[in-house]
Motif scaffolding. Structure first.
Motif, PDB file in Angstrom:
ATOM      1  N   VAL A 171      88.947 -26.988  52.600  1.00  0.00           N
ATOM      2  CA  VAL A 171      88.481 -28.192  53.287  1.00  0.00           C
ATOM      3  C   VAL A 171      89.136 -28.258  54.658  1.00  0.00           C
ATOM      4  CG1 VAL A 171      88.443 -30.720  53.252  1.00  0.00           C
ATOM      5  CG2 VAL A 171      88.108 -29.436  51.122  1.00  0.00           C
ATOM      6  N   PHE A 224      87.692 -35.778  57.847  1.00  0.00           N
ATOM      7  CA  PHE A 224      87.057 -34.659  57.150  1.00  0.00           C
ATOM      8  C   PHE A 224      86.031 -34.040  58.081  1.00  0.00           C
ATOM      9  CE2 PHE A 224      83.177 -33.422  54.827  1.00  0.00           C
ATOM     10  CZ  PHE A 224      83.665 -32.298  54.184  1.00  0.00           C
ATOM     11  N   VAL A 253      79.324 -29.141  49.592  1.00  0.00           N
ATOM     12  CA  VAL A 253      79.631 -30.568  49.658  1.00  0.00           C
ATOM     13  C   VAL A 253      80.658 -30.883  48.573  1.00  0.00           C
ATOM     14  CG1 VAL A 253      78.708 -32.915  49.578  1.00  0.00           C
ATOM     15  CG2 VAL A 253      77.289 -31.046  50.462  1.00  0.00           C
ATOM     16  N   GLN A 269      82.964 -36.157  49.177  1.00  0.00           N
ATOM     17  CA  GLN A 269      81.917 -36.367  50.164  1.00  0.00           C
ATOM     18  C   GLN A 269      80.621 -36.795  49.477  1.00  0.00           C
ATOM     19  OE1 GLN A 269      80.641 -32.917  52.384  1.00  0.00           O
ATOM     20  NE2 GLN A 269      79.772 -34.136  54.056  1.00  0.00           N
ATOM     21  N   GLN A 270      80.324 -36.192  48.337  1.00  0.00           N
ATOM     22  CA  GLN A 270      79.147 -36.610  47.585  1.00  0.00           C
ATOM     23  C   GLN A 270      79.229 -38.087  47.213  1.00  0.00           C
ATOM     24  OE1 GLN A 270      78.263 -34.047  44.218  1.00  0.00           O
ATOM     25  NE2 GLN A 270      78.962 -32.217  45.296  1.00  0.00           N
ATOM     26  N   GLN A 326      80.893 -40.456  48.678  1.00  0.00           N
ATOM     27  CA  GLN A 326      80.759 -41.298  49.859  1.00  0.00           C
ATOM     28  C   GLN A 326      79.312 -41.377  50.319  1.00  0.00           C
ATOM     29  OE1 GLN A 326      83.484 -42.996  51.209  1.00  0.00           O
ATOM     30  NE2 GLN A 326      81.827 -44.102  52.254  1.00  0.00           N
ATOM     31  N   ILE A 327      78.592 -40.233  50.267  1.00  0.00           N
ATOM     32  CA  ILE A 327      77.183 -40.219  50.661  1.00  0.00           C
ATOM     33  C   ILE A 327      76.366 -41.126  49.750  1.00  0.00           C
ATOM     34  CG2 ILE A 327      75.105 -38.781  50.757  1.00  0.00           C
ATOM     35  CD1 ILE A 327      76.914 -36.479  51.715  1.00  0.00           C
TER      36      ILE A 327
END
Length: 465
Positions: free
Chosen positions: A267, A281, A308, A312-313, A315-316
């Motif tokens: 990351v 990020f 991903v 992050q998933q 948060q999306i």
């Protein structure tokens, strides 16, 4: 009774005191005022000589005093004294069946091994101080009762041949990362990774100070957890990974770029060092490496198989629900990227340096900018998955194009300080030798010729005088 006889005697005594007897030298000469015991006048030149000698003595004492103060200010670090002409020298690691040792090759190709080494000890890659007078490496050598196992930082004084520990604890350290500019500050400052932390390191004081994650600050709303409470920085870093893989500092010291190891890969994050903003990020991939252009400070990102990550998933999905939209995860058609990174106050941008690749053949890896910033080295090979590239060749070039430099597998690439030569290792039989080649592909030379099994060669930063 008459007092005249006494009065007469008193007058005679006074007369005697007023008229002192003349003095004579050992040769019988009459001494006059201003003359020495032997009758010689005290010369002005003699006085000047005495004054000059006194001034010289005071100057010597002053130099000694200020020198002593300098040593005391260095924390009595006598091992930091000394200098060598290391132009053309090459640091490296020599591998044994059980263990490895820090070494260097002098300008005549003679191998010098670090002192204090014991069997089965593991010395890691030595790095040069910016002035080229010292080598630093981490090792699990036993020190002060700390048994083998923890990697501590050692400094090798090449002038005195002295190898001494500069850290003493059970928390393993990574190899120090020095700035490439030769200044008094840069020679006494390095960045060190140690698991989940990044610290600044001051060799003269044997001290370390936390850089990442910042532990004295707390996040604002941008770093709030699911419960809405402000979490320490360390908790946010824990979302990205469980340890640091790479970290580099911008030339203006305004931000740091770091790669963290996560369960599914690497990351990439950016941390502004203003004391307020949370880490940013950037992207995640099965493998991510970063490099900095020594000349202009540009950052480059080499990434394989972007993905991903779970945080992050989440948060999306959360953002999409709040907007009443359907969550859409990023998709990548290309698997292999080389970016130029630009960090602004409000965002981070990545511009492809070369067209990204979808196929797993002729993949770029091990990207190395030259010290003058004009050229780039890359290894090229086939991608085998999980961040592994099977190297087939080495290419060199610039913004106008690249050409094959070495048409066979080569590793551990590094530049000479004048950007004209390249060091690398190549397998010869069952061991690795150190080779050097000119940037134009001429004069390839095996420097070690089967004398051992070597890796991680690096030129001294000193240029020929």
């Amino acid at each position: 009774m008459s007092n005249k006889p006494d009065d007469k005697k008193s007058q005679e005594e006074q007369s005697s005191e007023g008229q002192r007897s003349p003095s004579y030298s050992s040769t019988g000469r009459l001494l006059k005022p201003g003359m020495g015991l032997e009758g010689d006048a005290v010369q002005p030149k003699t006085v000047k000589k005495l004054i000059t000698r006194f001034a010289i003595l005071m100057a010597i004492l002053a130099v000694f005093f200020f020198g002593l103060q300098w040593v005391l200010n260095q924390g009595k670090d006598l091992g930091s004294l000394g200098s060598v002409n290391s132009a053309g020298w090459i640091s490296a690691v020599e591998y044994y069946d059980r263990g490895s040792q820090a070494i260097y090759l002098d300008a005549n190709g003679v191998i010098h091994k670090s002192s204090g080494y014991e069997d089965e000890v593991t010395d890691n890659e030595p790095v040069w101080s910016p002035d080229g007078n010292f080598l630093y490496f981490v090792s699990n050598r036993e020190i002060k009762g700390i048994k083998q196992g923890a990697n501590n930082i050692y400094r090798w004084n090449l002038d005195k041949g002295l190898v001494e520990a500069r850290t003493y604890d059970t928390r393993s350290k990574g190899t120090p990362i020095f700035d490439n500019v030769n200044t008094p500050e840069s020679n006494n400052y390095a960045i060190v990774m140690s698991g989940m932390t990044v610290d600044s390191f001051t060799p003269s004081e044997k001290s370390m100070s936390r850089l990442l994650p910042p532990i004295t600050r707390e996040l604002g709303s941008a770093g709030q957890g699911e419960e809405g409470g402000a979490n320490p920085f360390v908790a946010v870093y824990g979302r990205f990974g469980d340890s640091f893989k790479q970290v580099l500092r911008s030339n203006d010291k305004r931000y740091m770029v770091a790669v963290m190891r996560a369960a599914d890969g690497d990351v990439l994050i950016v941390q502004l060092m203003d004391g307020e903003a949370p880490p940013r990020f950037v992207i995640a991939g099965r493998r991510i490496d970063i490099e900095k252009n020594p000349a202009n400070g540009d950052f480059y990102v080499i990434m394989h198989e972007p993905y991903v990550p779970e945080f992050q998933q989440n948060q999306i999905v959360k953002d999409a629900i709040e907007k009443g939209e359907k969550p859409t995860l990023p998709q990548w058609q290309e698997h292999h990227w080389v970016y130029r990174l630009a960090v602004g106050e409000a965002d981070v941008q990545m511009a492809p340096l070369i067209p990204p690749l979808k196929d797993d053949t002729n993949v770029w890896n091990d990207f190395k900018p030259s010290p003058d910033g004009q050229y780039f080295l890359v290894t090229v090979g086939d991608y085998k998955g999980n961040g592994i590239v099977d190297v087939k060749s080495v290419w060199v070039g610039n913004d106008t194009g690249f050409s094959v430099l070495i048409n066979s597998p080569a590793y551990d690439l590094s530049w000479s300080p004048d950007s004209n030569k390249i060091l690398y290792t190549k397998l010869v039989g069952d061991k690795r030798d150190i080779f050097v080649i000119n940037r134009d592909g001429s004069n390839e030379t095996n420097l070690t010729k089967g004398k051992g099994d070597f890796g991680k060669p690096r030129f001294s930063p000193q240029l020929p005088k």
